[in-house]
Write an enzyme that holds these catalytic residues in place. Structure first.
Site, PDB file in Angstrom:
ATOM      1  N   TYR A  70       0.864  -1.183   0.000  1.00  0.00           N
ATOM      2  CA  TYR A  70       0.000   0.000   0.000  1.00  0.00           C
ATOM      3  C   TYR A  70       0.897   1.227   0.000  1.00  0.00           C
ATOM      4  O   TYR A  70       1.601   1.486   0.971  1.00  0.00           O
ATOM      5  CB  TYR A  70      -0.873  -0.037   1.256  1.00  0.00           C
ATOM      6  CG  TYR A  70      -1.860   1.099   1.396  1.00  0.00           C
ATOM      7  CD1 TYR A  70      -2.841   1.331   0.421  1.00  0.00           C
ATOM      8  CD2 TYR A  70      -1.863   1.915   2.521  1.00  0.00           C
ATOM      9  CE1 TYR A  70      -3.762   2.350   0.566  1.00  0.00           C
ATOM     10  CE2 TYR A  70      -2.787   2.939   2.668  1.00  0.00           C
ATOM     11  CZ  TYR A  70      -3.729   3.146   1.692  1.00  0.00           C
ATOM     12  OH  TYR A  70      -4.647   4.154   1.835  1.00  0.00           O
ATOM     13  N   TYR A  82     -11.202  -5.397   7.245  1.00  0.00           N
ATOM     14  CA  TYR A  82      -9.907  -4.933   7.727  1.00  0.00           C
ATOM     15  C   TYR A  82     -10.046  -3.814   8.763  1.00  0.00           C
ATOM     16  O   TYR A  82      -9.550  -3.900   9.883  1.00  0.00           O
ATOM     17  CB  TYR A  82      -9.045  -4.424   6.553  1.00  0.00           C
ATOM     18  CG  TYR A  82      -7.764  -3.779   7.036  1.00  0.00           C
ATOM     19  CD1 TYR A  82      -6.662  -4.568   7.335  1.00  0.00           C
ATOM     20  CD2 TYR A  82      -7.677  -2.413   7.249  1.00  0.00           C
ATOM     21  CE1 TYR A  82      -5.503  -4.001   7.833  1.00  0.00           C
ATOM     22  CE2 TYR A  82      -6.526  -1.838   7.748  1.00  0.00           C
ATOM     23  CZ  TYR A  82      -5.442  -2.624   8.037  1.00  0.00           C
ATOM     24  OH  TYR A  82      -4.312  -2.066   8.544  1.00  0.00           O
ATOM     25  N   HIS A  83     -10.745  -2.758   8.371  1.00  0.00           N
ATOM     26  CA  HIS A  83     -10.818  -1.572   9.226  1.00  0.00           C
ATOM     27  C   HIS A  83     -11.679  -1.798  10.445  1.00  0.00           C
ATOM     28  O   HIS A  83     -11.605  -1.052  11.409  1.00  0.00           O
ATOM     29  CB  HIS A  83     -11.328  -0.383   8.425  1.00  0.00           C
ATOM     30  CG  HIS A  83     -10.576  -0.195   7.138  1.00  0.00           C
ATOM     31  ND1 HIS A  83     -10.898  -0.889   5.999  1.00  0.00           N
ATOM     32  CD2 HIS A  83      -9.494   0.546   6.850  1.00  0.00           C
ATOM     33  CE1 HIS A  83     -10.050  -0.552   5.034  1.00  0.00           C
ATOM     34  NE2 HIS A  83      -9.191   0.299   5.523  1.00  0.00           N
ATOM     35  N   LYS A 143     -11.018  16.251  16.406  1.00  0.00           N
ATOM     36  CA  LYS A 143     -10.233  15.674  15.313  1.00  0.00           C
ATOM     37  C   LYS A 143     -10.183  16.674  14.174  1.00  0.00           C
ATOM     38  O   LYS A 143     -11.082  16.729  13.344  1.00  0.00           O
ATOM     39  CB  LYS A 143     -10.862  14.365  14.829  1.00  0.00           C
ATOM     40  CG  LYS A 143     -10.369  13.154  15.591  1.00  0.00           C
ATOM     41  CD  LYS A 143     -10.590  11.859  14.830  1.00  0.00           C
ATOM     42  CE  LYS A 143      -9.627  11.653  13.695  1.00  0.00           C
ATOM     43  NZ  LYS A 143      -8.218  11.588  14.037  1.00  0.00           N
ATOM     44  N   ASP A 197      -8.491  13.570   8.420  1.00  0.00           N
ATOM     45  CA  ASP A 197      -8.239  12.220   8.916  1.00  0.00           C
ATOM     46  C   ASP A 197      -9.473  11.679   9.631  1.00  0.00           C
ATOM     47  O   ASP A 197      -9.993  12.299  10.533  1.00  0.00           O
ATOM     48  CB  ASP A 197      -7.046  12.273   9.884  1.00  0.00           C
ATOM     49  CG  ASP A 197      -6.909  10.998  10.688  1.00  0.00           C
ATOM     50  OD1 ASP A 197      -7.191   9.923  10.126  1.00  0.00           O
ATOM     51  OD2 ASP A 197      -6.523  11.079  11.858  1.00  0.00           O
ATOM     52  N   HIS A 242      -9.656   8.521  11.052  1.00  0.00           N
ATOM     53  CA  HIS A 242      -9.384   7.412  11.972  1.00  0.00           C
ATOM     54  C   HIS A 242      -9.700   7.865  13.392  1.00  0.00           C
ATOM     55  O   HIS A 242      -8.860   8.452  14.059  1.00  0.00           O
ATOM     56  CB  HIS A 242      -7.937   6.948  11.859  1.00  0.00           C
ATOM     57  CG  HIS A 242      -7.650   6.298  10.545  1.00  0.00           C
ATOM     58  ND1 HIS A 242      -7.330   7.016   9.421  1.00  0.00           N
ATOM     59  CD2 HIS A 242      -7.660   4.995  10.173  1.00  0.00           C
ATOM     60  CE1 HIS A 242      -7.152   6.183   8.402  1.00  0.00           C
ATOM     61  NE2 HIS A 242      -7.351   4.951   8.827  1.00  0.00           N
TER      62      HIS A 242
END
Lengths: 342, 663
Positions: free
Chosen positions: B19, B173-174, B538, B542, B544
């Site tokens: 990646y 995955y996440h 945040k 981003d 996350h």
């Protein structure tokens, strides 16, 4: 309750802050909200001076928004805020979230996910933890609304879910809006719980669900015709729409304005504010001293007369004055008991 | 000893990817070509956050984010440079792109055509999984209904026009990165796939035969954690459940279409900042979990770099990850055997246990109305926050061993990260400026009338319910930019803010440490006159949010009042919120590497608004040098992945607030 005399400078600063709040200054609103939340004995006089100066100026329309979790209260508020901003009005939102009984901590504001378009200089958001009031409103809800209503055209208070809070929220708002979702059985539950007698306006959300929503609105109208109502002269309108898609929002704003006009011309608004003031004072005293303490002021009529004797003072000031009287009476009572015991 | 000739026949290895992408199309192109020369067999494109969320590099929200976590792609010329001298007819390209997937795929198709390759010959994957963006990764833009429409239109377009393309890569995955247990990973991702397949099935142009092909083209993207036996069983369970769903829910009978196809990136969540060389071993073991069993072997594998918890990996770090794959595939005898675990009672029992539990959880979600409902009512998000909270509590309490973190912490200093080792990649700070200049030049040389006509056509088609792909490919060719394309969609569909899922997180049983901090919070609140109030913010693009959510929950658990408004806020919005809410302290979380610009902005604006006394603390993947700069700019504390003890962080926040209010 120990009293510490405030310095003249502190009182002068409080009055100055009140002036800035009434002028709509953003940093002043925030500072004043912090001040009414400050429970240090040393801050008490300044807080009361602030509220005495602000309360009579608090002319903004206060609207409570209530409804079951998931009914779409936040989405509706988002749409209402945008709609009112489009009309050039300034808006405040006070969101009340529950506190953990165990830790005192609280996660605030997740429900107030205002979209970007609703976050501009004419919108003021404050979230408040319910603190020790189980399922109800924190004691600073009323004073916080006073501050915001002195600075902004519209002030909304959003409460958590449905329950004891409705009966309390009507003491601090002019108009109560109930957001209903067209889910089977919900309305019957609300009617049983007696919640439907308080709201002045109903908004059946999620009209995109079609028949279910139409049916829910019809059931609600039928139920309101039959049931108890806070205002016997007026059947509350039942509107429907979809907060998510912005449908029915213009109509809702019109209905809110219509109700504000009605409150003014009928004199009911004035009466409600008077009643609300009395209820807030009595509630605060009862929480502090219990029924027994409240009774030391005399009969219900005597209590109301005592409250009416301070017409210009803020709720907190009256609570403060009457608290001293109750404490003196309780003190005397204890001494009496002591003498008898001896 | 056997001779070369008599070596047993081997299976073809999975595809090796890394990646990657950063700074600019040109720099990323050079990186791709060098990776391919080293034996990498497929590409995996990382786009920067503005590209992922549909902003041009010169948009105010892009500030500080351009070229940080991936490559910026604003228009067709950027895309052409990215694949310069890489023949797309031979390449298999995976693109981690979701909200703007239709656009980046359109640019890819248009670029291929410029190279003389027909779209029908293209191979690759668009991630195109919006549900997990709402739950974990945070690069969503549009509301769920519009997003599901976009995804399904890409699916229905590619199944006929780009038949070898995987239009949607359902990502569990996440979810694991956000804390999902294996059961949640299986159930949530299956619910997610079903939500799209149901929409596609209902499209008038989709018949049974098409549905079968669509089912066969849906691929998955899994995570593999350090518990590699359980992870292997998870993969086997997913195989079985997918086939079951295909047969029973969609009536698929073609065996080939029923096979679960998935790629894997192994776990980043468990990589540690402390003793970072240990991550090399963790990564290799995690790779075993998804390659050991032939029946559950991944089709393609991406391994993270050992130093990801420190900052951006260098080419050498990525090479080490590639070499790990090559050793596993070419040196070991792994690929010489059939399935090693068929007939193992232990593996079968574990697989069945996961399968049973996952079926139950899947049914729960389907009963409440499916994955979209479970996003909107925050059911899945709350479950993930709960699991993550459990995991972190177990690490803090020492119930879950993390070598070098909560056990075996005594160690000699690592030469890999010693002074002067330069253990991470420094992004060229001029990248953003150069990208903006090149974007301006592009806008000047394109035919504006063509671009405007293409945008108008795009808007008309969307409003009339037509498929997004054809007008998007036309717009790509006409010189439309990423920001312009996205703005048309934003205007038509609106934007979405997802539930943060933190409110319903249950209050944890207090450990002694937590009680201690709670007492300090109570005392300080009394001194302050009202309860200690913190804003968790945040800033930037981003998405996350896992770290910010855990901080918010922990702050609540130690008795603070917490304001958390979710992701993607500008510094100005954060400062305004801090003022409105009357907070005592601000905690910022940034993982995209854009902390320099964004945090400094917040601190500066606080000063300008007369709120300079409100202390700011920051958490994120922040190299030491940067941390020093932030402290110099006025930040009170900087936390990095090695600060795993959230209770201690809370204790320090109490210190910070006490210091700021001492007079």
């Amino acid at each position: 309750m120990p009293t510490e005399p405030a310095s003249t400078a502190a009182l002068e600063a409080a009055r100055k802050l009140a002036g800035r709040v009434c002028a709509g200054e953003r940093s002043a609103i925030s500072q004043a909200l912090n001040a009414v939340d400050d429970n240090r004995a040393s801050s008490r006089e300044a807080r009361l001076a602030l509220l005495d100066a602000v309360s009579p100026q608090a002319r903004g329309v206060r609207i409570g928004v209530t409804g079951a979790p998931g009914a779409g209260k936040s989405t509706l508020l988002d749409a209402l805020v945008s709609g009112l901003r489009d009309r050039g009005r300034s808006v405040g939102v006070l969101a009340v979230d529950p506190s953990s009984q165990r830790t005192g901590g609280a996660l605030l504001g997740d429900r107030m996910r205002l979209s970007a378009s609703a976050r501009d200089a004419g919108v003021f958001l404050r979230s408040l933890a319910a603190r020790d009031q189980l399922g109800g409103l924190s004691e600073v809800t009323g004073p916080s609304l006073d501050i915001m209503a002195a600075a902004l055209d519209y002030v909304f208070v959003e409460t958590v879910g449905v329950g004891q809070s409705e009966a309390q929220v009507i003491d601090v708002v002019d108009t109560l809006v109930f957001v209903a979702q067209p889910a089977a059985g919900d309305l019957i539950q609300f009617m049983k719980a007696g919640i439907l007698e308080w709201p002045d306006l109903f908004f059946v959300n999620k009209s995109d669900l079609g028949d279910v929503a139409t049916r829910a609105a019809a059931e609600l109208r039928a139920g309101l015709d039959l049931g108890h109502r806070r205002d016997p002269d007026r059947v509350p309108p039942v509107l429907s729409g979809s907060a998510r898609d912005g449908l029915g929002i213009d109509e809702l704003i019109e209905a809110l304005d219509e109700h504000t006009g009605y409150l003014k011309t009928s004199g009911i608004g004035e009466a409600r504010r008077r009643q609300g003031r009395i209820a807030r004072i009595e509630h605060a005293l009862e929480v502090r001293y219990g029924r027994f303490g409240l009774a030391t002021l005399g009969s219900e009529t005597e209590v109301r007369a005592a409250i009416a004797a301070e017409p210009g003072a803020s709720v907190d000031r009256v609570v403060d004055v009457l608290s001293s009287r109750i404490e003196a009476a309780l003190c005397e009572h204890d001494e009496e008991k002591g003498r008898r015991g001896a | 000893m056997s001779s070369i000739d008599s070596r047993p026949e081997r299976d073809r290895p999975w595809m090796f990817r890394t990646y990657s992408g950063h700074s600019s199309a040109k720099a990323s192109n050079a990186l791709y070509r060098s990776n391919l020369a080293k034996g990498q067999t497929g590409l995996s494109v990382a786009f920067d956050l503005p590209t992922q969320t549909g902003y041009d590099s010169d948009h105010p929200l892009s500030r500080g984010e351009v070229g940080k976590v991936g490559v910026p792609i604003c228009h067709i010329d950027d895309m052409q440079v990215l694949f310069d001298e890489i023949p797309l007819e031979k390449m298999n390209t995976s693109m981690t792109i979701n909200a703007t997937a239709a656009w980046l795929l359109s640019l890819y198709i248009a670029t291929a055509e410029r190279q003389g390759t027909d779209q029908g010959a293209l191979r690759g994957t668009t991630q195109n999984d919006i549900i997990k963006e709402y739950l974990s990764r945070g690069t969503f833009v549009f509301p769920p209904e519009a997003s599901m429409r976009l995804t399904s239109e890409i699916v229905s377009y590619t199944v006929d026009h780009v038949p070898n393309w995987n239009p949607m890569n359902v990502c569990s995955y996440h979810l694991q990165e956000a804390g999902a247990t294996p059961v949640q990973e299986i159930a949530f991702s299956m619910a997610n796939a079903i939500s799209i397949l149901d929409v596609v099935r209902a499209m008038p142009e989709v018949d049974d035969e098409t549905l079968s092909r669509v089912f066969g083209r849906i691929s998955f993207f899994l995570n593999a954690g350090i518990r590699f036996v359980e992870e292997m069983c998870k993969c086997r369970a997913m195989n079985l459940l997918w086939e079951e769903i295909g047969r029973e829910r969609y009536g698929i009978t073609n065996e080939k279409m029923l096979r679960l196809r998935y790629g894997v990136q192994v776990n980043s969540l468990g990589l540690t900042e402390a003793q970072p060389e240990n991550n090399i071993i963790r990564i290799a073991l995690e790779a075993l979990g998804v390659t050991l069993s032939k029946k559950a072997r991944t089709r393609s594998l991406q391994l993270p770099a050992w130093n990801e918890a420190l900052g951006l990996p260098r080419p050498w770090d990525q090479q080490l990850s590639l070499r790990t794959q090559q050793i596993l595939a070419y040196e070991t005898d792994l690929l010489e055997y059939g399935d090693l675990f068929d007939g193992s009672h232990v593996v079968e029992a574990k697989t069945n246990a996961l399968l049973d539990e996952a079926r139950g959880e899947l049914q729960t979600i389907l009963d409440m109305g499916g994955a979209v409902t479970a996003v909107e009512n925050a059911y899945m998000k709350q479950k993930l926050v709960e699991s993550q909270t459990d995991r972190l509590r177990a690490i803090e309490a020492g119930e879950l061993t993390v070598v070098g973190v909560n056990e075996y912490v005594e160690a000699v200093d690592s030469p890999l990260v010693e002074e002067g080792a330069g253990a991470i990649l420094k992004v060229d700070e001029s990248a953003e400026r150069e990208q903006i200049q090149s974007l301006e030049a592009f806008r000047n040389r394109r035919n504006t009338a063509d671009a405007e006509a293409a945008l108008k056509n795009l808007e008309d088609v969307i409003k009339n319910g037509g498929n997004i792909m054809a007008p998007s490919i036309a717009a790509a060719k006409a010189g439309v930019t990423t920001g312009e394309w996205s703005q048309v969609l934003r205007d038509v569909f609106g934007e979405y803010r997802a539930p943060t899922g933190v409110v319903a997180a249950p209050v944890a049983e207090a450990s002694e440490d937590v009680s201690q901090v709670r007492k300090r919070v109570d005392e300080l609140s009394t001194t302050l006159g009202r309860r200690l109030k913190i804003l968790v913010g945040k800033p930037g693009l981003d998405g996350h949010s896992n770290g910010a959510e855990q901080i918010a929950v922990k702050a609540r658990d130690v008795g603070m009042e917490v304001v958390y408004d979710g992701i993607r806020l500008t510094p100005q919005e954060i400062v305004q919120s801090a003022q409105d809410e009357g907070v005592h302290v601000i905690g910022l979380s940034i993982l995209s590497g854009s902390h320099g610009v964004l945090v400094t902005d917040v601190v500066e604006q606080l000063k300008n608004e007369g709120m300079g006394t409100i202390p700011v603390v920051v958490g994120g993947i922040i190299p030491d040098d940067d941390a020093d700069k932030l402290v110099a700019a006025g930040v009170r504390r900087v936390y990095t992945p090695k600060d795993f003890d959230l209770t201690r962080i809370m204790d320090e926040i109490v210190d910070v607030v006490a210091e700021s209010n001492a007079d």
